[in-house]
Scaffold this motif. Structure first.
Motif, PDB file in Angstrom:
ATOM      1  N   ARG A  79      -3.128   3.056  -9.354  1.00  0.00           N
ATOM      2  CA  ARG A  79      -1.885   3.790  -9.108  1.00  0.00           C
ATOM      3  C   ARG A  79      -0.773   2.856  -8.623  1.00  0.00           C
ATOM      4  O   ARG A  79      -1.008   1.847  -7.958  1.00  0.00           O
ATOM      5  CB  ARG A  79      -2.130   4.886  -8.075  1.00  0.00           C
ATOM      6  CG  ARG A  79      -2.439   4.389  -6.689  1.00  0.00           C
ATOM      7  CD  ARG A  79      -2.947   5.484  -5.787  1.00  0.00           C
ATOM      8  NE  ARG A  79      -4.266   5.953  -6.203  1.00  0.00           N
ATOM      9  CZ  ARG A  79      -4.957   6.896  -5.557  1.00  0.00           C
ATOM     10  NH1 ARG A  79      -4.457   7.453  -4.460  1.00  0.00           N
ATOM     11  NH2 ARG A  79      -6.150   7.258  -5.989  1.00  0.00           N
ATOM     12  N   GLY A  80       0.456   3.207  -8.975  1.00  0.00           N
ATOM     13  CA  GLY A  80       1.612   2.463  -8.496  1.00  0.00           C
ATOM     14  C   GLY A  80       1.952   1.207  -9.267  1.00  0.00           C
ATOM     15  O   GLY A  80       2.983   0.582  -9.013  1.00  0.00           O
ATOM     16  N   ARG A  81       1.124   0.818 -10.217  1.00  0.00           N
ATOM     17  CA  ARG A  81       1.356  -0.443 -10.915  1.00  0.00           C
ATOM     18  C   ARG A  81       2.542  -0.338 -11.872  1.00  0.00           C
ATOM     19  O   ARG A  81       2.673   0.618 -12.631  1.00  0.00           O
ATOM     20  CB  ARG A  81       0.120  -0.853 -11.710  1.00  0.00           C
ATOM     21  CG  ARG A  81      -1.054  -1.286 -10.844  1.00  0.00           C
ATOM     22  CD  ARG A  81      -0.731  -2.565 -10.082  1.00  0.00           C
ATOM     23  NE  ARG A  81      -1.918  -3.096  -9.436  1.00  0.00           N
ATOM     24  CZ  ARG A  81      -2.278  -2.856  -8.181  1.00  0.00           C
ATOM     25  NH1 ARG A  81      -1.526  -2.074  -7.413  1.00  0.00           N
ATOM     26  NH2 ARG A  81      -3.366  -3.398  -7.677  1.00  0.00           N
ATOM     27  N   LEU A  82       3.402  -1.349 -11.834  1.00  0.00           N
ATOM     28  CA  LEU A  82       4.435  -1.503 -12.848  1.00  0.00           C
ATOM     29  C   LEU A  82       3.780  -2.038 -14.121  1.00  0.00           C
ATOM     30  O   LEU A  82       2.630  -2.473 -14.119  1.00  0.00           O
ATOM     31  CB  LEU A  82       5.519  -2.457 -12.361  1.00  0.00           C
ATOM     32  CG  LEU A  82       6.301  -2.011 -11.112  1.00  0.00           C
ATOM     33  CD1 LEU A  82       7.223  -3.132 -10.653  1.00  0.00           C
ATOM     34  CD2 LEU A  82       7.089  -0.742 -11.378  1.00  0.00           C
ATOM     35  N   LEU A  83       4.540  -2.018 -15.213  1.00  0.00           N
ATOM     36  CA  LEU A  83       3.941  -2.409 -16.484  1.00  0.00           C
ATOM     37  C   LEU A  83       3.549  -3.880 -16.507  1.00  0.00           C
ATOM     38  O   LEU A  83       2.479  -4.233 -17.039  1.00  0.00           O
ATOM     39  CB  LEU A  83       4.902  -2.108 -17.640  1.00  0.00           C
ATOM     40  CG  LEU A  83       4.337  -2.402 -19.031  1.00  0.00           C
ATOM     41  CD1 LEU A  83       3.091  -1.563 -19.305  1.00  0.00           C
ATOM     42  CD2 LEU A  83       5.380  -2.157 -20.110  1.00  0.00           C
ATOM     43  N   ARG A  84       4.372  -4.748 -15.937  1.00  0.00           N
ATOM     44  CA  ARG A  84       4.063  -6.183 -16.053  1.00  0.00           C
ATOM     45  C   ARG A  84       2.719  -6.549 -15.418  1.00  0.00           C
ATOM     46  O   ARG A  84       1.932  -7.279 -16.051  1.00  0.00           O
ATOM     47  CB  ARG A  84       5.200  -7.007 -15.449  1.00  0.00           C
ATOM     48  CG  ARG A  84       4.967  -8.508 -15.575  1.00  0.00           C
ATOM     49  CD  ARG A  84       6.219  -9.300 -15.376  1.00  0.00           C
ATOM     50  NE  ARG A  84       7.127  -9.165 -16.505  1.00  0.00           N
ATOM     51  CZ  ARG A  84       8.308  -9.767 -16.585  1.00  0.00           C
ATOM     52  NH1 ARG A  84       8.721 -10.546 -15.597  1.00  0.00           N
ATOM     53  NH2 ARG A  84       9.082  -9.600 -17.637  1.00  0.00           N
TER      54      ARG A  84
END
Length: 280
Positions: A79-84
């Protein structure tokens, strides 16, 4: 749900709808959507499931029914991860398992940020998809969600729409499959969404899992997976105002506070299913 593919690009082989799934190793990469918030069929203190886990169960059950070994599955989403970080951390770890199917689903947390460069995010995604496809791995992508029915989230709708258009184009160029939540009419119903209004309920995840089967060229288990629910009576204005106030207090304010502190709900979390294992 999968677009036509360019003849000069690697193509994802379309299975016959009645055939057992040919994939034997599936790894899911992503953020809270793929981690499975808030699909907790055993109660709020039980383990999370989610659409990707449900998809893996469907694929595995169809394989074993045809006399094939159970699907091996890992879920690296946090959870919370950005795409990069999904592309630079989870995808390389997923490739190490030598999967034949990988879902790469992210960008929602990026889109929530007003200053996001959606074109750059899409370009990063396409470079990674091209790399994975060059390894001979089938890829399942996903559009964003259509937030037009959410008065408090629909400010992101234009960014999500542009990103979704990019996803379809990336899939056409690179020979990937596309799960299309944007086009799912059933997900416009508020009952598909949890109290935080960003993540789905169990029924929402279940319908998305059926949509993923369709995206992969397989027959869904539910005939009504894309049908809207029967409408509810109008909510009194005072009741809606109280619900909005509670949402601001319990969900929006903590999220904004984490943003200001440059923190994420997934900072100290690890993947829930970090290693390949047969799906029982």
């Amino acid at each position: 749900m999968t677009p036509a593919l360019d003849e000069d690009r690697p193509t994802a082989t379309r299975p016959t709808a009645g055939d057992p799934p040919r994939w034997s190793r599936y790894v899911a990469c992503g953020d809270s959507f793929t981690e499975g918030l808030w699909d907790a069929p055993d109660g709020p203190d039980g383990p999370l499931r989610g659409w990707a886990d449900q998809l893996a169960s469907h694929l595995s059950r169809r394989r074993t029914a045809a006399g094939l070994p159970a699907l091996e599955y890992a879920n690296l989403a946090v959870r919370g991860r950005l795409l990069r970080p999904i592309l630079t951390e989870q995808v390389p770890a997923a490739l190490a398992y030598e999967p034949d199917l990988m879902s790469i689903v992210g960008g929602g947390n990026d889109i929530l940020r007003p200053a996001v460069d959606v074109d750059r995010v899409a370009a990063d995604l396409e470079r990674t998809v091209a790399h994975v496809r060059a390894r001979g791995v089938d890829v399942l992508l996903s559009t964003g969600f259509d937030a037009r029915e959410s008065p408090l989230v629909r400010s992101t709708r234009s960014r999500a729409g542009v990103f979704s258009a990019h996803v379809w184009s990336i899939a056409r160029r690179q020979g990937a499959y596309v799960l299309d939540p944007w086009g799912m009419r059933s997900l416009l119903d508020g009952r598909m969404w949890a109290d935080d209004r960003i993540h789905m309920t169990t029924d929402g995840h279940t319908r998305v899992a059926q949509g993923a089967l369709v995206a992969l060229g397989l027959t869904p288990d539910r005939a009504d997976w894309d049908d809207p629910l029967a409408p509810l009576p109008p909510v009194p204005r005072l009741v809606q105002a109280r619900a909005d106030a509670r949402w601001l207090r319990e969900h929006a304010y903590p999220w904004a506070t984490r943003r200001l502190r440059r923190r994420s709900s997934g900072d100290v979390r690890v993947p829930k299913r970090p290693a390949l294992a047969p799906v029982e």
